[in-house]
Design a protein around this motif. Sequence first.
Motif, short mmCIF file in Angstrom:
data_model
loop_
_atom_site.label_atom_id
_atom_site.label_comp_id
_atom_site.label_asym_id
_atom_site.label_seq_id
_atom_site.Cartn_x
_atom_site.Cartn_y
_atom_site.Cartn_z
N GLU A 82 0.81 -1.21 0.00
CA GLU A 82 0.00 0.00 0.00
C GLU A 82 0.85 1.27 0.00
O GLU A 82 0.37 2.35 -0.34
CB GLU A 82 -0.91 0.01 1.24
N ASP A 83 2.13 1.16 0.38
CA ASP A 83 2.97 2.34 0.48
C ASP A 83 3.31 2.94 -0.88
O ASP A 83 3.74 4.09 -0.95
CB ASP A 83 4.26 2.00 1.23
N VAL A 84 3.15 2.18 -1.96
CA VAL A 84 3.50 2.71 -3.28
C VAL A 84 2.28 3.04 -4.13
O VAL A 84 2.42 3.42 -5.29
CB VAL A 84 4.42 1.72 -4.04
N ILE A 85 1.09 2.88 -3.55
CA ILE A 85 -0.13 3.17 -4.31
C ILE A 85 -1.04 4.09 -3.50
O ILE A 85 -0.88 4.25 -2.29
CB ILE A 85 -0.89 1.89 -4.72
N GLN A 86 -1.99 4.68 -4.19
CA GLN A 86 -3.02 5.48 -3.53
C GLN A 86 -4.36 5.14 -4.17
O GLN A 86 -4.41 4.54 -5.25
CB GLN A 86 -2.71 6.97 -3.65
N SER A 87 -5.43 5.50 -3.48
CA SER A 87 -6.74 5.12 -3.98
C SER A 87 -7.77 6.21 -3.73
O SER A 87 -7.62 7.03 -2.82
CB SER A 87 -7.21 3.82 -3.31
N SER A 88 -8.81 6.20 -4.56
CA SER A 88 -9.99 7.05 -4.38
C SER A 88 -11.20 6.15 -4.63
O SER A 88 -11.33 5.57 -5.71
CB SER A 88 -9.99 8.22 -5.37
N LEU A 89 -12.06 6.04 -3.63
CA LEU A 89 -13.15 5.06 -3.69
C LEU A 89 -14.51 5.73 -3.83
O LEU A 89 -14.73 6.85 -3.38
CB LEU A 89 -13.14 4.20 -2.42
N ASN A 90 -15.42 5.00 -4.47
CA ASN A 90 -16.82 5.39 -4.60
C ASN A 90 -17.00 6.77 -5.23
O ASN A 90 -17.72 7.63 -4.71
CB ASN A 90 -17.52 5.32 -3.24
N LEU A 91 -16.36 6.94 -6.37
CA LEU A 91 -16.52 8.16 -7.15
C LEU A 91 -17.66 7.97 -8.15
O LEU A 91 -17.76 6.93 -8.81
CB LEU A 91 -15.23 8.49 -7.90
N VAL A 92 -18.53 8.94 -8.27
CA VAL A 92 -19.64 8.87 -9.22
C VAL A 92 -19.13 9.16 -10.62
O VAL A 92 -18.57 10.23 -10.87
CB VAL A 92 -20.76 9.86 -8.85
N TYR A 93 -19.31 8.22 -11.54
CA TYR A 93 -18.89 8.46 -12.91
C TYR A 93 -20.06 8.75 -13.86
O TYR A 93 -19.86 9.27 -14.95
CB TYR A 93 -18.04 7.30 -13.45
N ASP A 94 -21.26 8.42 -13.44
CA ASP A 94 -22.43 8.70 -14.27
C ASP A 94 -23.68 8.58 -13.41
O ASP A 94 -23.65 7.98 -12.32
CB ASP A 94 -22.51 7.71 -15.44
N THR A 95 -24.77 9.14 -13.88
CA THR A 95 -26.07 9.04 -13.21
C THR A 95 -27.12 8.69 -14.24
O THR A 95 -27.23 9.35 -15.28
CB THR A 95 -26.43 10.36 -12.50
N VAL A 96 -27.88 7.64 -13.97
CA VAL A 96 -28.97 7.21 -14.84
C VAL A 96 -30.27 7.43 -14.09
O VAL A 96 -30.57 6.72 -13.14
CB VAL A 96 -28.81 5.74 -15.23
N GLY A 97 -31.02 8.44 -14.49
CA GLY A 97 -32.19 8.82 -13.70
C GLY A 97 -31.72 9.29 -12.34
O GLY A 97 -30.93 10.22 -12.23
N ASN A 98 -32.20 8.63 -11.28
CA ASN A 98 -31.75 8.93 -9.92
C ASN A 98 -30.67 7.97 -9.43
O ASN A 98 -30.30 8.00 -8.26
CB ASN A 98 -32.94 8.88 -8.96
N ARG A 99 -30.16 7.17 -10.33
CA ARG A 99 -29.22 6.09 -9.98
C ARG A 99 -27.78 6.51 -10.29
O ARG A 99 -27.41 6.72 -11.44
CB ARG A 99 -29.60 4.85 -10.77
N ASP A 100 -26.98 6.68 -9.24
CA ASP A 100 -25.56 6.97 -9.43
C ASP A 100 -24.79 5.68 -9.67
O ASP A 100 -25.10 4.63 -9.09
CB ASP A 100 -24.97 7.66 -8.19
#
Length: 315
Positions: free
Chosen positions: A52-70
């Motif tokens: 984990e010391d050589v990587i980083q992360s970003s979780l649960n990013l919204v890339y699209d929304t369909v109606g009310n559904r992220d």
Amino acid sequence: MKKFILYILLGASFGVQAQVNIPRDTSFTLNGTYLKEKKYRPYITIAEVKNEDVIQSSLNLVYDTVGNRDLFLDVFYPKGEASQKYPGVILIHGGGWQSGDKSQMHTIGKALAAKGYVAFAVEYRLSPEAKYPQAVYDLKSSIRWMRANAKQFQLDTRHIASLGTSAGGQLAALLGVTNGNAYFEGNKRGNARFKSAIQAVINIDGTLAFRHPESVEGKAASNWLDGTYEENPKNWESAAPLNHVSKKSVPILFLNSSIPRFHAGRDDMINKLNKYRIYSEIHEFPDTPHPFWFFNPWFLPMMDYTITFLDKTFK
């Protein structure tokens, strides 16, 4: 395997916007698969990546929304100079097009990030929620989002591969043979000015043809393809990567278990690729269960083949 549908609420504890009435089939899980396979191969262990010391992360990013559904994705990328750019890989989980989730691709994502790749584990709508080709539209949308947000993750937008396991392998291969095909783009809900094209495929035990002498596709495929072959032959043929191979197709790496049904259409596809002089490569792991990608002793050699292929193709 017992299956059931849950209607879930995603709350703030997951770092995402609350969503209700999204049907989920929870029959395919990592722990359940491990317990099942360990009965037959007691030596297996669940693969982990701990650098984990050589990587980083970003979780649960919204890339699209369909109606009310992220729709969400998770990103794993190297720690490095902000000016450096890295090739990308979209990660597509399996589960018969009806189950599974993006977290099942985190170990592969971390392993890729540690080797100089930006990995995007993507949620897509499954058959309890949406039928074919909606999942393809979701995945193409996620690739456009990747390019739109490339700077944030140091992504080299010229070099993006798709990697999928089982049903995800079928989808990864379909992405690799439909570059520029307007039918598979949907209505370009988001980031429409960016392209969804990919430049390589890693297909891990994903079928390439639904109606084929080697295929044994049944209820799960019918659920996703909105009917049996007799009821909806158009979808069954359209969803088969084998049927879309052309000079625009991209290099592909096949990583396979020892179970023949999950190689359906592979040899025919390679013959087609050869006609266009498009590179392909096969590595088959003997005496392996279908979901071998989760487990030691196969995880590290699988990743070695993957990294070698990507390095050869992109670097």
